[in-house]
Write a protein that holds these residues in place. Structure first.
Motif, mmCIF file in Angstrom:
data_model
loop_
_atom_site.group_PDB
_atom_site.id
_atom_site.type_symbol
_atom_site.label_atom_id
_atom_site.label_comp_id
_atom_site.label_asym_id
_atom_site.label_seq_id
_atom_site.Cartn_x
_atom_site.Cartn_y
_atom_site.Cartn_z
ATOM 1 N N LEU A 1 0.829 -1.212 0.000
ATOM 2 C CA LEU A 1 0.000 0.000 0.000
ATOM 3 C C LEU A 1 0.858 1.255 0.000
ATOM 4 C CD1 LEU A 1 -2.775 -1.074 2.540
ATOM 5 C CD2 LEU A 1 -3.119 -0.611 0.109
ATOM 6 N N LEU A 2 1.924 1.245 0.797
ATOM 7 C CA LEU A 2 2.810 2.412 0.850
ATOM 8 C C LEU A 2 3.492 2.644 -0.495
ATOM 9 C CD1 LEU A 2 4.401 1.864 4.389
ATOM 10 C CD2 LEU A 2 2.861 3.728 3.723
ATOM 11 N N ARG A 3 3.870 1.570 -1.168
ATOM 12 C CA ARG A 3 4.498 1.728 -2.485
ATOM 13 C C ARG A 3 3.539 2.323 -3.509
ATOM 14 N NH1 ARG A 3 6.391 -3.712 -1.222
ATOM 15 N NH2 ARG A 3 8.577 -3.595 -0.524
ATOM 16 N N GLY A 4 2.258 2.144 -3.295
ATOM 17 C CA GLY A 4 1.269 2.639 -4.255
ATOM 18 C C GLY A 4 0.766 4.037 -3.969
ATOM 19 N N THR A 5 1.252 4.668 -2.900
ATOM 20 C CA THR A 5 0.782 6.019 -2.583
ATOM 21 C C THR A 5 1.469 7.053 -3.472
ATOM 22 O OG1 THR A 5 2.466 6.300 -0.860
ATOM 23 C CG2 THR A 5 0.319 5.411 -0.184
ATOM 24 N N PRO A 6 0.829 8.197 -3.719
ATOM 25 C CA PRO A 6 1.435 9.215 -4.581
ATOM 26 C C PRO A 6 2.561 10.001 -3.908
ATOM 27 C CG PRO A 6 -0.690 9.981 -3.755
ATOM 28 C CD PRO A 6 -0.549 8.563 -3.309
ATOM 29 N N ASP A 7 2.668 9.899 -2.582
ATOM 30 C CA ASP A 7 3.646 10.682 -1.836
ATOM 31 C C ASP A 7 4.993 9.945 -1.787
ATOM 32 O OD1 ASP A 7 4.370 12.873 0.072
ATOM 33 O OD2 ASP A 7 4.595 11.157 1.421
ATOM 34 N N ALA A 8 6.066 10.629 -2.220
ATOM 35 C CA ALA A 8 7.385 10.002 -2.295
ATOM 36 C C ALA A 8 7.888 9.568 -0.924
ATOM 37 C CB ALA A 8 8.379 10.963 -2.941
ATOM 38 N N THR B 1 -2.519 7.258 6.147
ATOM 39 C CA THR B 1 -1.123 7.117 5.740
ATOM 40 C C THR B 1 -0.972 6.013 4.702
ATOM 41 O OG1 THR B 1 -0.402 7.845 7.942
ATOM 42 C CG2 THR B 1 1.227 6.705 6.577
ATOM 43 N N LEU B 2 -1.769 4.964 4.830
ATOM 44 C CA LEU B 2 -1.725 3.847 3.886
ATOM 45 C C LEU B 2 -2.515 4.115 2.609
ATOM 46 C CD1 LEU B 2 -2.163 0.875 6.395
ATOM 47 C CD2 LEU B 2 -0.042 1.700 5.341
ATOM 48 N N GLY B 3 -3.216 5.247 2.559
ATOM 49 C CA GLY B 3 -3.993 5.567 1.369
ATOM 50 C C GLY B 3 -5.345 4.897 1.324
ATOM 51 N N LEU B 4 -5.800 4.358 2.473
ATOM 52 C CA LEU B 4 -7.088 3.667 2.512
ATOM 53 C C LEU B 4 -8.220 4.538 3.015
ATOM 54 C CD1 LEU B 4 -6.041 0.173 3.901
ATOM 55 C CD2 LEU B 4 -6.554 0.815 1.535
ATOM 56 N N ALA B 5 -7.908 5.746 3.472
ATOM 57 C CA ALA B 5 -8.937 6.642 3.994
ATOM 58 C C ALA B 5 -8.737 8.024 3.417
ATOM 59 C CB ALA B 5 -8.876 6.694 5.521
ATOM 60 N N GLU B 6 -9.848 8.724 3.223
ATOM 61 C CA GLU B 6 -9.819 10.077 2.672
ATOM 62 C C GLU B 6 -9.518 11.074 3.774
ATOM 63 O OE1 GLU B 6 -9.408 12.894 0.500
ATOM 64 O OE2 GLU B 6 -10.181 11.181 -0.613
ATOM 65 N N GLY B 7 -8.543 11.944 3.535
ATOM 66 C CA GLY B 7 -8.125 12.874 4.562
ATOM 67 C C GLY B 7 -8.811 14.217 4.534
ATOM 68 N N LEU B 8 -9.504 14.566 3.461
ATOM 69 C CA LEU B 8 -10.061 15.903 3.335
ATOM 70 C C LEU B 8 -11.586 15.917 3.344
ATOM 71 C CD1 LEU B 8 -7.641 17.279 0.594
ATOM 72 C CD2 LEU B 8 -7.547 17.664 3.049
ATOM 73 N N GLY B 9 -12.194 14.867 3.856
ATOM 74 C CA GLY B 9 -13.647 14.846 3.965
ATOM 75 C C GLY B 9 -14.355 14.662 2.640
ATOM 76 N N GLN B 10 -13.664 14.073 1.650
ATOM 77 C CA GLN B 10 -14.262 13.905 0.330
ATOM 78 C C GLN B 10 -14.803 12.501 0.087
ATOM 79 O OE1 GLN B 10 -14.589 16.441 -2.062
ATOM 80 N NE2 GLN B 10 -14.089 17.624 -0.247
ATOM 81 N N GLY B 11 -14.665 11.593 1.067
ATOM 82 C CA GLY B 11 -15.086 10.219 0.845
ATOM 83 C C GLY B 11 -16.559 10.085 0.535
ATOM 84 N N VAL B 12 -17.413 10.679 1.361
ATOM 85 C CA VAL B 12 -18.857 10.612 1.136
ATOM 86 C C VAL B 12 -19.224 11.373 -0.137
ATOM 87 C CG1 VAL B 12 -21.111 11.208 2.075
ATOM 88 C CG2 VAL B 12 -19.332 10.309 3.584
#
Length: 580
Positions: free
Chosen positions: A180-187, A356-367
């Motif tokens: 999951l970490l390898r697939g995140t957009p953050d270097a 951090t793993l990219g499995l949750a939306e951080g800016l409240g955009q999920g819904v």
């Protein structure tokens, strides 16, 4: 729109006999009358104020009966505003501060009591703890009180330590974390994938200073976590919503593996419908958009209350997919503000790790994303409900079935900014159901205040998309009534429920045109009936099938193909001259 700002209109509905007060009560509005004594009245209002404060706040209106309609429902009140404010403060624990004011309606004196959403859990001096649930005040269980107290004080149950250590982390779960970490957009996070297990756990913030895993870390990465139910996720597939389950999967912890396997299981039974756009692009429309389902499942696993010791349950059929999680929505969030309330985690520690793993939306955009993707796929928006089933729970329902390809094509051809705008898509969906819309009507749907909603409508009527236009009779008003422009109506075609033409009207216009000009083609039908090329093609096919028209040009394909009178073309009736 709030009960406070809309109160004059609601009172007028009762006064005119259109509605009763009880029919207008809801999550944030309650009508009251004075009791037999000042003491009883104050106690009743204190209990109602506690009920609102433990939910999302609300408005009490004193002086209107629940039942009955018309002027007779307005019995008024003689209670003093300052006295009521003081008594509510004295009768609640901790003392609750409310805003009490006089309100006049058609000569009747009423009191309005604005109750803020509490910063604590409130009770009456008699120990009564209730919470507003739709139009009722329901007692809170000890577990509900504890949950609300934690949320309002900022206590994070998942941040507490366990007796598990990094050596208890499941190896497959850690392998999944690295992928999951390898697939995140953050270097930075991608580099973290090559770090040691302990460094990764510290980066996820799931290890305490003493080297023990938190409840979040145990639930996320360990087998048989004591912090969660033995089963944290149950999946059932049914060929029909009411039929027997033909596939059942059950997962315990680690959560990171359960989530991934559940998404794969749902995807394996998710059908696809190909839809071609006017530009020649083929869209693969899923029965349930995978992005929407992923967000619903992530929200359920992040915000579901593990203290309830109940699993998240997914029920899947071709017609309906539901995701039910234990516990209510996080304090301050309701189905009526869920699109615009922003991200608010019940368990910040668990949410941070999943983010951090990219499995949750951080800016409240999920819904937001769930609603947007469902409309894009030509289906109705998700239904979000809080309900009481073996304790409080939250259910998200997606409706499947064949997609409305017209809506899908239309949205795919919108400018990028509007295609990705949830407000735009919800308003388009509204105008497929009703002919016009006002800011006050759309405000409840896009969950914004009236001024912000009016700004959205104005943008859609004058911006790049030019989807809407004010109706002729309201164009000069500050807040006009809006409708779809002709081009949008033509593109949406049958997706617009009210955009139907009587067969006799179509027959007459086509026949009259051919009589006057000799021929007709697809482009002409588009202009005459304000439809797109596909609808015009279907209209012409119908006339050819009934032999009213036949192709008269050598060209066989395209919008310029000409059609003339066929064997069944109606003869022109001539009126007989009446002699004197």
């Amino acid at each position: 729109m709030t009960a406070t700002t809309d109160l004059p209109r609601l009172l007028q509905l009762i006064w005119k006999g259109t509605r009763s007060a009880s029919s207008l009560e809801g999550q944030m509005l309650d009508f009251k009358t004075e009791k037999g004594s000042t003491k009883e009245t104050a106690q009743d209002l204190a209990e109602a104020a506690v009920c609102f404060a433990n939910a999302n706040g609300g408005l009490l209106v004193v002086g209107v009966t629940d039942n009955g309609t018309g002027p007779g429902s307005f019995v008024g009140t003689t209670s003093n505003a300052d006295d009521i404010r003081t008594r509510i403060h004295a009768l609640t624990e901790p003392p609750l501060v409310t805003d009490v004011a006089e309100h006049r309606h058609e000569g009747q004196r009423l009191l309005t009591i604005r109750v803020p959403q509490g910063l604590d859990v409130y009770a009456t001096k008699k120990g009564l703890v209730t919470r507003r649930w739709n139009d009722q005040c329901l007692p809170m269980r000890p577990a509900d009180v504890s949950r609300l107290d934690d949320e309002r004080r900022g206590n994070d149950w998942t941040a507490q330590p366990t007796d598990r250590t990094p050596s208890d982390v499941d190896s497959d779960a850690m392998l999944r974390v690295r992928n999951l970490l390898r697939g995140t957009p953050d270097a930075t996070r991608r580099r973290l994938a090559e770090a040691t297990d302990v460094d990764i756990l510290h980066a996820l913030r799931v290890v305490t200073e003493t080297g023990h895993l938190t409840r979040a870390g145990e639930t996320l990465l360990c087998q048989n976590a004591k912090s969660a139910n033995d089963e944290i996720l149950v999946y059932q597939y049914r060929p029909t919503p009411g039929g027997e389950a033909t596939a059942v999967r059950r997962w315990g912890t680690p959560l990171v593996l359960a989530f991934a396997e559940a998404i794969e299981t749902i995807s394996a039974r998710n059908g696809i419908t190909p839809v071609n756009t006017a530009g020649g692009q083929q869209l693969q429309v899923e029965d349930y958009p995978s992005v929407a389902v992923r967000e619903a499942l992530a929200n359920a696993l992040i915000h579901g209350d593990y203290r309830e010791k109940r699993p998240v349950q997914v029920e899947h059929s071709p017609e309906v997919l539901t995701v039910a999680s234990p516990g209510p929505l996080v304090s301050g969030i309701t189905p009526r503000n869920i699109l615009t309330s922003g991200s608010r985690a019940r368990f910040p520690s668990l949410a941070t790790a999943l983010r951090t793993l990219g499995l949750a939306e951080g800016l409240g955009q999920g819904v937001d994303r769930m609603f947007r993707e469902m409309v894009r796929s030509g289906r109705s928006v998700p239904e979000v409900k809080e309900e009481e089933t073996q304790g409080l729970g939250t259910r998200v329902t997606f409706r499947g079935g064949p997609p409305n390809a017209r809506i899908t094509r239309f949205i795919a051809d919108l400018p990028d900014t509007e295609r990705d705008d949830t407000d735009t898509l919800l308003i388009v969906r509204m105008l497929c159901e009703q002919r016009t819309v006002t800011a006050s009507q759309a405000a409840d749907v896009i969950q914004r205040d009236i001024e912000a909603t009016e700004a959205v409508l104005r943008r859609l009527s004058s911006g790049e998309a030019e989807l809407l236009e004010p109706t002729a009779g309201t164009a000069l008003r500050k807040k006009p009534t809006y409708r779809l422009r002709g081009g949008a109506l033509a593109s949406l075609g049958p997706a617009v429920k009210y955009h139907r033409r009587a067969t006799t009207d179509v027959n007459k216009k086509v026949v009259d045109h051919v009589r006057e000009y000799g021929t007709i083609n697809n482009a002409t039908v588009q202009r005459v009936f304000d439809v797109d090329v596909y609808q015009a093609r279907d209209i012409l096919r119908d006339f050819v099938g009934r032999e009213i028209l036949v192709r008269v040009s050598e060209q066989q394909r395209g919008v310029a193909v000409k059609y003339g009178p066929g064997p069944s073309f109606p003869e022109k009736r001539t009126r007989r001259r009446v002699r004197d």
